[in-house]
Design an enzyme around this catalytic site. Sequence first.
Site, PDB file in Angstrom:
ATOM      1  N   ASN A 177      -9.090 -57.698  23.608  1.00 18.35           N
ATOM      2  CA  ASN A 177      -8.592 -56.847  22.526  1.00 18.35           C
ATOM      3  C   ASN A 177      -8.385 -57.736  21.303  1.00 18.35           C
ATOM      4  O   ASN A 177      -7.427 -58.492  21.237  1.00 18.35           O
ATOM      5  CB  ASN A 177      -7.254 -56.213  22.965  1.00 18.35           C
ATOM      6  N   LYS A 237      -7.672 -56.918  18.338  1.00 15.19           N
ATOM      7  CA  LYS A 237      -6.696 -56.384  17.373  1.00 15.19           C
ATOM      8  C   LYS A 237      -7.278 -56.424  15.953  1.00 15.19           C
ATOM      9  O   LYS A 237      -8.489 -56.265  15.800  1.00 15.19           O
ATOM     10  CB  LYS A 237      -5.370 -57.132  17.478  1.00 15.19           C
ATOM     11  N   HIS A 271      -1.876 -48.715  23.696  1.00 13.96           N
ATOM     12  CA  HIS A 271      -1.388 -50.091  23.557  1.00 13.96           C
ATOM     13  C   HIS A 271       0.020 -50.061  22.977  1.00 13.96           C
ATOM     14  O   HIS A 271       0.341 -49.204  22.141  1.00 13.96           O
ATOM     15  CB  HIS A 271      -2.340 -50.883  22.652  1.00 13.96           C
ATOM     16  N   GLU A 278       1.379 -51.707  20.773  1.00 12.51           N
ATOM     17  CA  GLU A 278       1.443 -51.776  19.295  1.00 12.51           C
ATOM     18  C   GLU A 278       1.174 -50.399  18.689  1.00 12.51           C
ATOM     19  O   GLU A 278       1.734 -50.060  17.637  1.00 12.51           O
ATOM     20  CB  GLU A 278       0.435 -52.830  18.790  1.00 12.51           C
ATOM     21  N   GLU A 287       0.968 -53.857  30.817  1.00 13.30           N
ATOM     22  CA  GLU A 287       1.247 -54.864  29.798  1.00 13.30           C
ATOM     23  C   GLU A 287       2.734 -54.841  29.451  1.00 13.30           C
ATOM     24  O   GLU A 287       3.165 -54.053  28.584  1.00 13.30           O
ATOM     25  CB  GLU A 287       0.443 -54.564  28.527  1.00 13.30           C
ATOM     26  N   GLY A 309       1.666 -61.324  23.247  1.00 16.85           N
ATOM     27  CA  GLY A 309       1.659 -62.187  22.072  1.00 16.85           C
ATOM     28  C   GLY A 309       2.844 -63.128  21.975  1.00 16.85           C
ATOM     29  O   GLY A 309       3.086 -63.711  20.921  1.00 16.85           O
ATOM     30  N   SER A 334      -0.017 -62.404  27.238  1.00 10.69           N
ATOM     31  CA  SER A 334      -0.072 -63.871  27.230  1.00 10.69           C
ATOM     32  C   SER A 334      -0.865 -64.436  28.402  1.00 10.69           C
ATOM     33  O   SER A 334      -0.532 -65.496  28.935  1.00 10.69           O
ATOM     34  CB  SER A 334       1.348 -64.462  27.182  1.00 10.69           C
TER      35      SER A 334
END
Length: 255
Positions: free
Chosen positions: A9, A11, A100, A102, A172, A178, A218
């Site tokens: 991904n 992003k 996701h 985000e 996730e 991240g 991560s």
Amino acid sequence: MRKKIVAGNWKMNKTAGEAVVLIGEILDLLKIRPVTEPLHRVVIAPPFIALTKATEILKGHPYVFLGAQNCYSKPKGAFTGEIAPAMLVDAGCEYVIIGHSERRSYFKENDTLLMEKVKIVMGNKLIPIFCCGELLSERETGKQYDIVRSQLGNTIFNLSREELQDVVIAYEPVWAIGTGVNATPEQAQDMHAFIRKLIAEKYDSTLADEMTLLYGGSCNAANAAELFSQPDVDGGLIGGASLIAKDFVEIIHAL
Ligand code: PEP
């Protein structure tokens, strides 16, 4: 048999030109050391603007497929700035990341919208990579199982068995995305086993056993092998480390 997948991904990183370079580097490394397991797959999800260039390079590749990071829940119309699933098909995508964290936090995407997205994505024969996972505060208060149960129960567990079998689930934990702090292999295995148990309870154990469950957060070249060696972890959804060809290919070979 379960498919094993490493999905990158990207992003909001890489222009179309930069994407061409990075995909070229990944493919060059895979030429030197190809993936030989027939059930192993690689997905690359660059920004929308790079999809048409990426598809020219990936066309016909035996195991590297194109994915999108998002799409809208409607087929077409006055939705300024949005992308329809059929447009992604036209651009050569086979996979779409849905839900996701985000998207959930910055763009306020809720379970109702995510379910609409899953439905339309599947109606267009795209494979959703459906993300779930708890916040740090939720893990610290022992709520991670309830959160994941409700994220799945409110969305993809409304699909029929035939539909669900085509979905890829990515666990996730938000605190791992991240941050450089990955879930331990034990934490990842524990939640993946829990998700499989939920599938078995709602559907059946054959389906639970066959579904592909990815870990994301991560995951990198140093920890992928241990994470992927867990019996219920079938690969990873990779953010930062998917932007470095050598690292991404090492992660692919950790499958
Ligand atoms: C992600 O964004 O899906 C992700 C897992 O990011 P990272 O690998 O950078 O934690």
